[in-house]
Design an enzyme around this catalytic site. Structure first.
Site, PDB file in Angstrom:
ATOM      1  N   ASP A  50      40.808  42.055  37.787  1.00 33.13           N
ATOM      2  CA  ASP A  50      40.495  42.776  39.035  1.00 33.13           C
ATOM      3  C   ASP A  50      41.621  42.566  40.056  1.00 33.13           C
ATOM      4  O   ASP A  50      41.423  42.052  41.146  1.00 33.13           O
ATOM      5  CB  ASP A  50      39.159  42.306  39.632  1.00 33.13           C
TER       6      ASP A  50
ATOM      7  N   ASP B  89      45.560  37.757  39.676  1.00 34.69           N
ATOM      8  CA  ASP B  89      45.490  38.525  38.420  1.00 34.69           C
ATOM      9  C   ASP B  89      46.873  39.087  38.079  1.00 34.69           C
ATOM     10  O   ASP B  89      47.285  39.096  36.925  1.00 34.69           O
ATOM     11  CB  ASP B  89      44.539  39.714  38.559  1.00 34.69           C
TER      12      ASP B  89
ATOM     13  N   ASN C 101      37.890  41.952  43.308  1.00 28.18           N
ATOM     14  CA  ASN C 101      38.653  41.699  44.547  1.00 28.18           C
ATOM     15  C   ASN C 101      38.650  42.916  45.466  1.00 28.18           C
ATOM     16  O   ASN C 101      38.759  42.798  46.679  1.00 28.18           O
ATOM     17  CB  ASN C 101      40.093  41.317  44.198  1.00 28.18           C
TER      18      ASN C 101
ATOM     19  N   THR D 193      39.745  37.658  33.991  1.00 22.84           N
ATOM     20  CA  THR D 193      40.122  36.949  35.225  1.00 22.84           C
ATOM     21  C   THR D 193      39.426  37.575  36.433  1.00 22.84           C
ATOM     22  O   THR D 193      39.912  37.485  37.559  1.00 22.84           O
ATOM     23  CB  THR D 193      41.649  36.990  35.441  1.00 22.84           C
TER      24      THR D 193
ATOM     25  N   PHE E 183      33.718  33.100  43.000  1.00 24.27           N
ATOM     26  CA  PHE E 183      33.684  34.550  43.209  1.00 24.27           C
ATOM     27  C   PHE E 183      33.397  35.356  41.929  1.00 24.27           C
ATOM     28  O   PHE E 183      32.527  36.233  41.908  1.00 24.27           O
ATOM     29  CB  PHE E 183      35.018  34.995  43.820  1.00 24.27           C
ATOM     30  N   ASN E 184      34.161  35.110  40.855  1.00 22.96           N
ATOM     31  CA  ASN E 184      34.020  35.937  39.652  1.00 22.96           C
ATOM     32  C   ASN E 184      32.605  35.881  39.075  1.00 22.96           C
ATOM     33  O   ASN E 184      32.091  36.874  38.571  1.00 22.96           O
ATOM     34  CB  ASN E 184      35.023  35.508  38.573  1.00 22.96           C
TER      35      ASN E 184
ATOM     36  N   HIS F 170      44.709  30.893  40.856  1.00 22.86           N
ATOM     37  CA  HIS F 170      43.623  30.750  39.873  1.00 22.86           C
ATOM     38  C   HIS F 170      43.919  31.382  38.504  1.00 22.86           C
ATOM     39  O   HIS F 170      43.939  30.708  37.492  1.00 22.86           O
ATOM     40  CB  HIS F 170      42.339  31.396  40.428  1.00 22.86           C
ATOM     41  N   ASP F 171      44.106  32.705  38.478  1.00 24.80           N
ATOM     42  CA  ASP F 171      44.032  33.437  37.218  1.00 24.80           C
ATOM     43  C   ASP F 171      45.087  33.114  36.163  1.00 24.80           C
ATOM     44  O   ASP F 171      44.769  33.136  34.959  1.00 24.80           O
ATOM     45  CB  ASP F 171      44.048  34.953  37.509  1.00 24.80           C
TER      46      ASP F 171
HETATM   47  O1  RIB Z   1      37.579  32.665  42.587  1.00 26.47           O
HETATM   48  C1  RIB Z   1      38.848  33.107  42.204  1.00 26.47           C
HETATM   49  C2  RIB Z   1      38.762  34.360  41.400  1.00 26.47           C
HETATM   50  O2  RIB Z   1      38.200  35.402  42.186  1.00 26.47           O
HETATM   51  C3  RIB Z   1      40.134  34.901  40.956  1.00 26.47           C
HETATM   52  O3  RIB Z   1      39.991  35.563  39.744  1.00 26.47           O
HETATM   53  C4  RIB Z   1      40.488  35.876  42.032  1.00 26.47           C
HETATM   54  O4  RIB Z   1      41.357  36.926  41.573  1.00 26.47           O
HETATM   55  C5  RIB Z   1      39.147  36.467  42.358  1.00 26.47           C
HETATM   56  O5  RIB Z   1      38.880  37.477  41.412  1.00 26.47           O
HETATM   57 CA    CA Z   2      40.769  37.869  39.518  1.00 29.20          CA
END
Ligand code: RIB
Ligand code: CA
Length: 310
Positions: A11, A16, A40, A123, A164-165, A238-239
């Site tokens: 996303d 990403d 996102n 991701t 979040f994901n 993160h990703d």
């Molecule tokens: O919490 C971080 C995740 O949420 C990452 O994948 C970032 O791109 C958002 O999608």
């Molecule tokens: Ca992401």
């Protein structure tokens, strides 16, 4: 050595974008396809960002759109971190390439019908993969593993409990974590240690090619937004942890444990309850990353950027 076949599901999203970039020229990986979901930003924007990245990085890979909405809950986005476009900070050239004619689930199905030992690398929210597993459970035989960025043993980043994901689609995550497949979870516990600090920006700014330029421009905006929201002096990247875990198995330490997704809808909705000390003696259904070699993480990012031409 045979290349590891992967399907990305993302996303974009600043982090990403770096994950796609690291996978793009990796000699040990073969990207069969890239699927997109909302997260996102809305699907229209994350899709546009993905296809722009594929064109900019000159990747010969099909890009397919998902449904754009979670299985049950209301959609959510994260413009505060990723901006109105979902990938603020980089001026792409006019688009010449088009989306794949199939949607994300149908593309994954057709790729999994033709390939064995495929690693799915989500991701973003897990909607596309959950829909695939529900509609076509027979594809499981050709899925080697699911290596995902999401969840946390500790606290969340969009609610006290949830990352979040996962919170974007808890019901989808529940399906994935209970799929019986080998799930590798790279959560906030390790990704919050991979911060794009000034020394990282200085190191990557010395890479004078299209990847280095993309990294610096995107991370400048990513850092500014993370500083505003969380007070981070460097954004957690993160990703790319998913791709790096495939490129260099020494970077992350995993522990298999029971992970239950909270789908009750209360204040802990979307939490990944990770039983790292096996209190409840439930089946161990996921490998959870419990440690990261930060030095090697950035070495892999630097190597990934350097793989691109000018
Ligand atoms: O919490 C971080 C995740 O949420 C990452 O994948 C970032 O791109 C958002 O999608
Ligand atoms: Ca992401």
């Amino acid at each position: 050595m045979d290349k590891r076949k992967i399907i990305l599901d993302c996303d974009p999203g600043h982090d990403d974008a770096i994950a796609i970039m690291l996978a793009g020229r990796a000699s040990s990986l073969e990207i069969l396809g890239i699927c997109v979901e909302a997260g996102n930003q809305t699907l229209e924007k994350t899709g546009n960002n993905t296809i722009n990245l594929v064109q900019y990085l000159d990747l010969d890979v099909p890009v397919a759109l998902g449904s754009g909405k979670p299985l049950k809950r209301a959609p959510m986005t994260c413009a505060a971190i990723h901006g109105e476009t979902g990938l603020d900070g980089f001026p792409f050239s006019p688009l010449k390439i088009k989306y794949h004619q199939q949607n994300a689930v149908e593309l994954m199905k057709s790729l999994l019908d033709k390939n064995e030992d495929v690693t799915l690398v989500p991701t973003g929210p897990l909607t596309n993969i959950a829909e695939l597993l529900v509609k076509y459970p027979e594809v499981k035989k050709n899925i080697k593993s699911i290596v995902l960025m999401g969840g946390s043993i500790g606290y969340g980043n969009v609610s006290p409990a949830a990352e979040f994901n996962i919170l974007c689609d808890p019901e989808a995550a529940d399906i994935v974590f209970n799929s019986g497949l080998d799930v590798y979870m790279l959560g906030l516990d390790v990704t919050r240690k991979a911060l794009v600090l000034p020394n990282v920006m200085k190191r990557m700014s010395k890479i004078h090619n299209k990847a280095g330029e993309l990294f610096i421009r995107l991370m400048k905006v990513f850092n500014e937004n993370q500083l505003k929201i969380f007070g981070h002096s460097g954004a957690p990247l993160h990703d790319p942890a998913t791709i790096i875990s495939l490129l260099n198995p020494k970077v992350f330490t995993f522990k298999k444990m029971n992970v239950v997704i909270d789908v009750t809808g209360g204040p802990s909705y979307g939490r990944t309850n990770c039983d790292q000390f096996d209190y409840l003696h439930q089946p161990h259904n996921a490998y959870v990353a419990v440690d990261i070699n930060v030095k090697e993480y950035w070495n892999e990012v630097e190597k990934g950027l350097k793989r691109y031409s000018k």
